[in-house]
Design an enzyme around this catalytic site. Structure first.
Site, PDB file in Angstrom:
ATOM      1  N   SER A 111      -6.009  18.296 -11.363  1.00 20.58           N
ATOM      2  CA  SER A 111      -5.116  19.277 -11.589  1.00 20.58           C
ATOM      3  C   SER A 111      -3.837  18.844 -12.281  1.00 20.58           C
ATOM      4  O   SER A 111      -3.877  17.729 -12.972  1.00 20.58           O
ATOM      5  CB  SER A 111      -4.842  19.797 -10.385  1.00 20.58           C
ATOM      6  OG  SER A 111      -4.064  18.897  -9.648  1.00 20.58           O
ATOM      7  N   GLY A 112      -2.923  19.894 -12.351  1.00 16.77           N
ATOM      8  CA  GLY A 112      -1.629  19.646 -13.038  1.00 16.77           C
ATOM      9  C   GLY A 112      -1.221  18.284 -12.303  1.00 16.77           C
ATOM     10  O   GLY A 112      -0.599  17.388 -13.109  1.00 16.77           O
ATOM     11  N   ASP A 138     -13.537  15.045 -10.295  1.00 20.08           N
ATOM     12  CA  ASP A 138     -13.133  16.342  -9.600  1.00 20.08           C
ATOM     13  C   ASP A 138     -14.250  16.961  -9.450  1.00 20.08           C
ATOM     14  O   ASP A 138     -15.267  16.867 -10.485  1.00 20.08           O
ATOM     15  CB  ASP A 138     -12.099  16.697 -10.900  1.00 20.08           C
ATOM     16  CG  ASP A 138     -11.475  18.030 -10.516  1.00 20.08           C
ATOM     17  OD1 ASP A 138     -10.091  17.910 -10.175  1.00 20.08           O
ATOM     18  OD2 ASP A 138     -12.074  19.193 -10.105  1.00 20.08           O
ATOM     19  N   GLY A 197      -2.643  17.845  -4.250  1.00 19.17           N
ATOM     20  CA  GLY A 197      -1.769  18.433  -3.598  1.00 19.17           C
ATOM     21  C   GLY A 197      -1.540  18.700  -1.966  1.00 19.17           C
ATOM     22  O   GLY A 197      -0.699  18.604  -1.417  1.00 19.17           O
ATOM     23  N   HIS A 213      19.854   7.225   1.667  1.00 20.26           N
ATOM     24  CA  HIS A 213      20.116   5.924   2.403  1.00 20.26           C
ATOM     25  C   HIS A 213      19.333   6.147   3.966  1.00 20.26           C
ATOM     26  O   HIS A 213      19.544   7.455   4.381  1.00 20.26           O
ATOM     27  CB  HIS A 213      21.159   5.507   2.658  1.00 20.26           C
ATOM     28  CG  HIS A 213      22.121   6.417   3.340  1.00 20.26           C
ATOM     29  ND1 HIS A 213      22.277   6.395   4.789  1.00 20.26           N
ATOM     30  CD2 HIS A 213      23.064   7.160   3.011  1.00 20.26           C
ATOM     31  CE1 HIS A 213      23.281   7.177   5.049  1.00 20.26           C
ATOM     32  NE2 HIS A 213      23.643   7.811   4.048  1.00 20.26           N
ATOM     33  N   HIS A 267       4.759  15.868   1.038  1.00 17.23           N
ATOM     34  CA  HIS A 267       5.531  15.986  -0.079  1.00 17.23           C
ATOM     35  C   HIS A 267       6.871  16.507  -0.423  1.00 17.23           C
ATOM     36  O   HIS A 267       7.305  17.472   0.499  1.00 17.23           O
ATOM     37  CB  HIS A 267       4.677  17.112  -0.622  1.00 17.23           C
ATOM     38  CG  HIS A 267       4.819  17.647  -2.090  1.00 17.23           C
ATOM     39  ND1 HIS A 267       3.958  18.544  -2.582  1.00 17.23           N
ATOM     40  CD2 HIS A 267       5.668  17.284  -2.995  1.00 17.23           C
ATOM     41  CE1 HIS A 267       4.427  18.923  -4.017  1.00 17.23           C
ATOM     42  NE2 HIS A 267       5.481  17.965  -4.200  1.00 17.23           N
ATOM     43  N   ILE A 325      10.167  23.222  -3.197  1.00 13.88           N
ATOM     44  CA  ILE A 325      10.830  22.910  -4.390  1.00 13.88           C
ATOM     45  C   ILE A 325      12.609  23.379  -4.200  1.00 13.88           C
ATOM     46  O   ILE A 325      12.823  24.357  -3.569  1.00 13.88           O
ATOM     47  CB  ILE A 325      10.319  23.736  -5.519  1.00 13.88           C
ATOM     48  CG1 ILE A 325      11.104  23.117  -6.898  1.00 13.88           C
ATOM     49  CG2 ILE A 325      10.393  25.254  -5.230  1.00 13.88           C
ATOM     50  CD1 ILE A 325      10.399  23.849  -8.223  1.00 13.88           C
TER      51      ILE A 325
HETATM   52  C1  LIG Z   1       7.707  29.596   2.122  1.00 13.16           C
HETATM   53  C2  LIG Z   1       6.455  29.888   1.414  1.00 13.16           C
HETATM   54  C3  LIG Z   1       5.243  28.989   1.822  1.00 13.16           C
HETATM   55  C4  LIG Z   1       5.753  31.123   2.052  1.00 13.16           C
HETATM   56  O1  LIG Z   1       4.548  31.259   1.389  1.00 13.16           O
HETATM   57  P1  LIG Z   1       3.669  32.776   2.013  1.00 13.16           P
HETATM   58  O2  LIG Z   1       3.155  32.481   3.301  1.00 13.16           O
HETATM   59  O3  LIG Z   1       2.665  32.851   0.868  1.00 13.16           O
HETATM   60  O4  LIG Z   1       4.750  33.826   2.017  1.00 13.16           O
HETATM   61  P2  LIG Z   1       4.856  35.101   1.068  1.00 13.16           P
HETATM   62  O5  LIG Z   1       4.917  34.754  -0.137  1.00 13.16           O
HETATM   63  O6  LIG Z   1       3.996  36.225   1.515  1.00 13.16           O
HETATM   64  O7  LIG Z   1       6.242  35.692   1.640  1.00 13.16           O
HETATM   65  C5  LIG Z   1       6.550  36.217   2.923  1.00 13.16           C
HETATM   66  C6  LIG Z   1       8.087  36.663   2.995  1.00 13.16           C
HETATM   67  O8  LIG Z   1       8.965  35.643   2.738  1.00 13.16           O
HETATM   68  C7  LIG Z   1       9.670  35.683   1.688  1.00 13.16           C
HETATM   69  N1  LIG Z   1       9.786  34.438   1.167  1.00 13.16           N
HETATM   70  C8  LIG Z   1       8.858  33.494   0.838  1.00 13.16           C
HETATM   71  N2  LIG Z   1       9.204  32.153   0.537  1.00 13.16           N
HETATM   72  C9  LIG Z   1      10.466  32.260   0.447  1.00 13.16           C
HETATM   73  C10 LIG Z   1      11.585  31.163   0.248  1.00 13.16           C
HETATM   74  N3  LIG Z   1      11.227  30.253  -0.251  1.00 13.16           N
HETATM   75  N4  LIG Z   1      12.875  31.540   0.151  1.00 13.16           N
HETATM   76  C11 LIG Z   1      13.192  33.064   0.858  1.00 13.16           C
HETATM   77  N5  LIG Z   1      12.225  34.009   0.990  1.00 13.16           N
HETATM   78  C12 LIG Z   1      11.002  33.685   0.902  1.00 13.16           C
HETATM   79  C13 LIG Z   1       8.873  36.594   0.766  1.00 13.16           C
HETATM   80  O9  LIG Z   1       9.880  37.072  -0.105  1.00 13.16           O
HETATM   81  C14 LIG Z   1       8.520  37.512   1.593  1.00 13.16           C
HETATM   82  O10 LIG Z   1       9.257  38.387   2.007  1.00 13.16           O
HETATM   83  P3  LIG Z   1       8.932  39.958   2.325  1.00 13.16           P
HETATM   84  O11 LIG Z   1       8.004  39.820   3.628  1.00 13.16           O
HETATM   85  O12 LIG Z   1      10.205  40.669   2.591  1.00 13.16           O
HETATM   86  O13 LIG Z   1       8.691  40.495   1.125  1.00 13.16           O
HETATM   87  C15 LIG Z   1       6.485  29.858  -0.165  1.00 13.16           C
HETATM   88  O14 LIG Z   1       7.022  30.937  -0.644  1.00 13.16           O
HETATM   89  C16 LIG Z   1       7.129  28.662  -0.569  1.00 13.16           C
HETATM   90  O15 LIG Z   1       8.281  28.713  -0.697  1.00 13.16           O
HETATM   91  N6  LIG Z   1       6.739  27.660  -1.021  1.00 13.16           N
HETATM   92  C17 LIG Z   1       7.179  26.540  -1.695  1.00 13.16           C
HETATM   93  C18 LIG Z   1       6.293  26.178  -2.821  1.00 13.16           C
HETATM   94  C19 LIG Z   1       6.953  25.028  -3.552  1.00 13.16           C
HETATM   95  O16 LIG Z   1       7.873  24.240  -3.202  1.00 13.16           O
HETATM   96  N7  LIG Z   1       6.085  24.370  -4.627  1.00 13.16           N
HETATM   97  C20 LIG Z   1       6.635  23.278  -5.213  1.00 13.16           C
HETATM   98  C21 LIG Z   1       5.723  22.337  -5.599  1.00 13.16           C
HETATM   99  S1  LIG Z   1       6.297  20.875  -6.439  1.00 13.16           S
END
Ligand SMILES: CC(C)(COP(=O)(O)OP(=O)(O)OC[C@H]1O[C@@H](n2cnc3c(N)ncnc32)[C@H](O)[C@@H]1OP(=O)(O)O)[C@@H](O)C(=O)NCCC(=O)NCCS
Length: 206
Positions: free
Chosen positions: A10-11, A32, A65, A132, A141, A162
């Site tokens: 993947s990526g 894969d 991932g 530290h 992760h 992130i």
């Molecule tokens: C927190 C997280 C896991 C939630 O994912 P999910 O369970 O699919 O949740 P949803 O997208 O359905 O969001 C649920 C609610 O929380 C809110 N929400 C989701 N992530 C949020 C965040 N990081 N900060 C603030 N609000 C967030 C949405 O806007 C939604 O609000 P609503 O109900 O008022 O519409 C995801 O949004 C997230 O932050 N993932 C991180 C991904 C990442 O870091 N990737 C990097 C790879 S290097």
């Protein structure tokens, strides 16, 4: 140098292949499960993940991932006796006494400061910083641009999203998701998903 077999094309696998190349590997290939995948980033895809034992003379890195899948496959490879490697991008800054477990990737621009311990199968992603005395458990992760302040403890299998921040001297329990951009200002003792500033637990539909 041995051939490196990267599990997962993947990526994330592409980024890992790039680090491997910069680390001196000249012969790199993927395994894969995606049907029909033959070449990724110029490297051959030799077959499905289940065929890994046919490559027992090679080095391995699991670039998946999802931490549960990463753990399962890494454990399987490890118990088969095959060699798992640790990959650190040449631009990462890693203090001399840092301990990093096998199967962990440290991406470009990451900074890991003194007396940190990082477990097996972790991802310390692009431009993140681990300050530290942090202790990062297995299969964690630390996402792109995340900041772990000094003496933070992250339990195994957790994912710090992130750009998230964990303030100094705090613990995040195992198997916990910290959402993108969240700021953790208290210990997190119950596994779950936490978002916002300050980070609070949300219910996630199962
Ligand atoms: C927190 C997280 C896991 C939630 O994912 P999910 O369970 O699919 O949740 P949803 O997208 O359905 O969001 C649920 C609610 O929380 C809110 N929400 C989701 N992530 C949020 C965040 N990081 N900060 C603030 N609000 C967030 C949405 O806007 C939604 O609000 P609503 O109900 O008022 O519409 C995801 O949004 C997230 O932050 N993932 C991180 C991904 C990442 O870091 N990737 C990097 C790879 S290097």
């Amino acid at each position: 140098m041995n051939r490196l077999i990267i599990i997962g094309a993947s990526g994330h696998g592409k980024v890992v292949a790039d680090i491997a190349k910069l680390s001196g590997y000249t012969d790199i290939a993927f395994l894969d499960d995606a049907p029909g995948l033959k070449v990724v980033s110029g490297y051959p895809v030799l077959g499905a993940v289940s065929t890994f034992s046919a490559f027992s003379q090679d080095d391995f890195f699991v670039a998946i991932g999802n931490s549960d899948i990463r753990r399962r496959i890494q454990d399987e490879i490890s118990s088969s006796g095959a060699r798992l490697v640790t990959l650190i991008h040449p631009s990462a800054v890693v203090a001399q006494d840092v301990v990093i477990g096998e199967g962990t990737a440290v991406m470009a621009g990451a900074v890991i400061n003194p007396s940190v311990r990082i477990g097996r199968g972790c991802i310390v992603n692009t431009s993140s910083s681990v300050d530290h005395d942090c202790v990062v458990g297995d299969y964690v992760h630390v996402s792109v641009g995340t900041r772990l302040a000094g003496s933070v403890c992250i339990g195994s299998g957790s994912w710090i999203g992130i750009g998230a921040v964990v303030s100094n001297n705090l613990s995040v329990c195992p198997n916990t998701m910290i959402g993108a951009g969240a700021v953790v200002v208290r210990n997190i003792e119950l596994p779950g998903t936490y978002i916002g500033i300050p980070a609070e637990q949300i219910q996630v539909a199962s």
